[in-house]
Write a protein that holds these residues in place. Structure first.
Motif, PDB file in Angstrom:
ATOM      1  N   THR A  27       0.871  -1.175   0.000  1.00  0.00           N
ATOM      2  CA  THR A  27       0.000   0.000   0.000  1.00  0.00           C
ATOM      3  C   THR A  27       0.910   1.228   0.000  1.00  0.00           C
ATOM      4  O   THR A  27       2.120   1.104   0.183  1.00  0.00           O
ATOM      5  N   ASN A  28       0.332   2.365  -0.236  1.00  0.00           N
ATOM      6  CA  ASN A  28       1.055   3.628  -0.038  1.00  0.00           C
ATOM      7  C   ASN A  28       0.011   4.659   0.376  1.00  0.00           C
ATOM      8  O   ASN A  28      -1.199   4.371   0.332  1.00  0.00           O
ATOM      9  N   PRO A  29       0.422   5.850   0.815  1.00  0.00           N
ATOM     10  CA  PRO A  29      -0.567   6.813   1.295  1.00  0.00           C
ATOM     11  C   PRO A  29      -1.611   7.184   0.241  1.00  0.00           C
ATOM     12  O   PRO A  29      -2.785   7.419   0.573  1.00  0.00           O
ATOM     13  N   THR A  30      -1.223   7.220  -1.025  1.00  0.00           N
ATOM     14  CA  THR A  30      -2.174   7.558  -2.086  1.00  0.00           C
ATOM     15  C   THR A  30      -3.242   6.467  -2.209  1.00  0.00           C
ATOM     16  O   THR A  30      -4.448   6.766  -2.317  1.00  0.00           O
ATOM     17  N   ALA A  32      -4.077   4.308   0.156  1.00  0.00           N
ATOM     18  CA  ALA A  32      -4.861   4.281   1.396  1.00  0.00           C
ATOM     19  C   ALA A  32      -5.907   5.401   1.396  1.00  0.00           C
ATOM     20  O   ALA A  32      -7.042   5.207   1.851  1.00  0.00           O
ATOM     21  N   ALA A  33      -5.535   6.570   0.844  1.00  0.00           N
ATOM     22  CA  ALA A  33      -6.438   7.731   0.845  1.00  0.00           C
ATOM     23  C   ALA A  33      -7.713   7.453   0.051  1.00  0.00           C
ATOM     24  O   ALA A  33      -8.767   8.031   0.310  1.00  0.00           O
ATOM     25  N   PHE A  39      -6.237   4.592   8.937  1.00  0.00           N
ATOM     26  CA  PHE A  39      -5.148   3.844   8.310  1.00  0.00           C
ATOM     27  C   PHE A  39      -4.782   2.552   9.038  1.00  0.00           C
ATOM     28  O   PHE A  39      -4.651   1.487   8.427  1.00  0.00           O
ATOM     29  N   ARG A  40      -4.649   2.644  10.367  1.00  0.00           N
ATOM     30  CA  ARG A  40      -4.216   1.450  11.108  1.00  0.00           C
ATOM     31  C   ARG A  40      -5.268   0.341  11.038  1.00  0.00           C
ATOM     32  O   ARG A  40      -4.942  -0.834  10.940  1.00  0.00           O
ATOM     33  N   ALA A  56       3.131  -1.230   4.874  1.00  0.00           N
ATOM     34  CA  ALA A  56       2.447  -0.016   5.346  1.00  0.00           C
ATOM     35  C   ALA A  56       3.500   1.084   5.412  1.00  0.00           C
ATOM     36  O   ALA A  56       4.585   0.874   5.969  1.00  0.00           O
ATOM     37  N   GLU A  57       3.181   2.246   4.840  1.00  0.00           N
ATOM     38  CA  GLU A  57       4.212   3.282   4.702  1.00  0.00           C
ATOM     39  C   GLU A  57       4.291   4.203   5.913  1.00  0.00           C
ATOM     40  O   GLU A  57       3.265   4.682   6.409  1.00  0.00           O
ATOM     41  N   VAL A  59       5.236   7.838   7.344  1.00  0.00           N
ATOM     42  CA  VAL A  59       5.223   9.164   6.707  1.00  0.00           C
ATOM     43  C   VAL A  59       6.110  10.178   7.431  1.00  0.00           C
ATOM     44  O   VAL A  59       6.263  11.303   6.965  1.00  0.00           O
ATOM     45  N   GLU A  69       7.484   5.570  14.432  1.00  0.00           N
ATOM     46  CA  GLU A  69       6.288   5.237  13.642  1.00  0.00           C
ATOM     47  C   GLU A  69       6.344   3.786  13.154  1.00  0.00           C
ATOM     48  O   GLU A  69       5.347   3.055  13.199  1.00  0.00           O
TER      49      GLU A  69
END
Ligand code: G3P
Length: 216
Positions: A27-30, A32-33, A39-40, A56-57, A59, A69
């Motif tokens: 996954t990446n933040p994009t 996940a968004a 997120f968790r 899981a990234e 940030v 983190e």
């Protein structure tokens, strides 16, 4: 070459996982968004579905914050791998985390030198972004084959994940170039399984079976 899915969409992950071909998820933040979920919780749900590494990234941008983190994310499930961008603070954090046994997928990799540096600090995985290299008129697949050659020269155990895969031919080329893993978007996985001759073959077999199935 193993196949991961590159998405945070739980339904898509469940569907492809039901084929029995998945070895992990990135996954990446994009990504996940797009899911609009905490997120968790999202990562926890994914980790419950797929029995393999789930990236899981992190940030955070500063070494100690990245380490903190990463430690926290790694508590979500035993199969969590922390994605950390290749940058000086990311390398320093990966050195600490790899010594603690926390697996890192060093991401946003675009060159052999970056992959070589990731290996020095004990990254378990390195993710060269094939499609984004192609986007700037360089050859993403040659980056994969060059990294594979260099890693092979020195017996480096960091696994190469061909990322930013855009179409089925990228997957074939990544396998030919020596990637250990390709992380593939849902739509591309659906295209990989399809072939018009398979469809036509099934149709013909079923039609012919109808002719004989009641014969005694
Ligand atoms: O795994 C990285 C990947 O998600 C990036 O893909 O298509 O945004 O370049 P893309």
């Amino acid at each position: 070459m193993k196949i991961f899915i590159d998405t945070a969409n739980l339904e898509n992950i469940k569907e492809i996982n039901s084929w029995g071909i998945l070895s992990g998820v990135t996954t990446n933040p994009t990504l996940a968004a797009k899911e609009g979920k905490e997120f968790r919780l999202l990562i926890k749900e994914i980790a419950q579905v797929v029995d393999g590494p789930i990236s899981a990234e992190a940030v955070a941008m500063e070494r100690d914050e990245i380490v903190e983190e990463a430690r926290s994310l790694s508590q979500i499930a035993p199969n969590i791998v922390i994605k950390i961008p290749i940058m000086p603070e990311g390398l320093a954090a990966t050195r600490i985390l790899s010594r603690e046994g926390i697996k890192v997928n060093m991401t946003l990799v675009f060159s052999v030198n970056q992959a070589l540096l990731a290996a020095q600090v004990g990254a378990s995985y390195v993710s060269p972004f094939v499609g984004r290299i192609d986007d700037i008129s360089y050859d993403g697949i040659s980056t994969i084959s060059d990294i594979a050659l260099v890693y092979g020269n020195y017996g480096i155990e960091t696994q190469i994940i061909a990322a930013s895969i855009r179409h089925p031919l990228h997957v074939v080329e990544a396998a030919l170039a020596g990637a250990d893993i390709a992380t593939v978007p849902y739509d591309v996985l659906k295209m990989m399984v399809k072939h018009p001759l398979t469809d036509r073959g099934i149709e013909n077999f079923l039609r012919d079976w109808e002719k004989i199935k009641n014969l005694k």
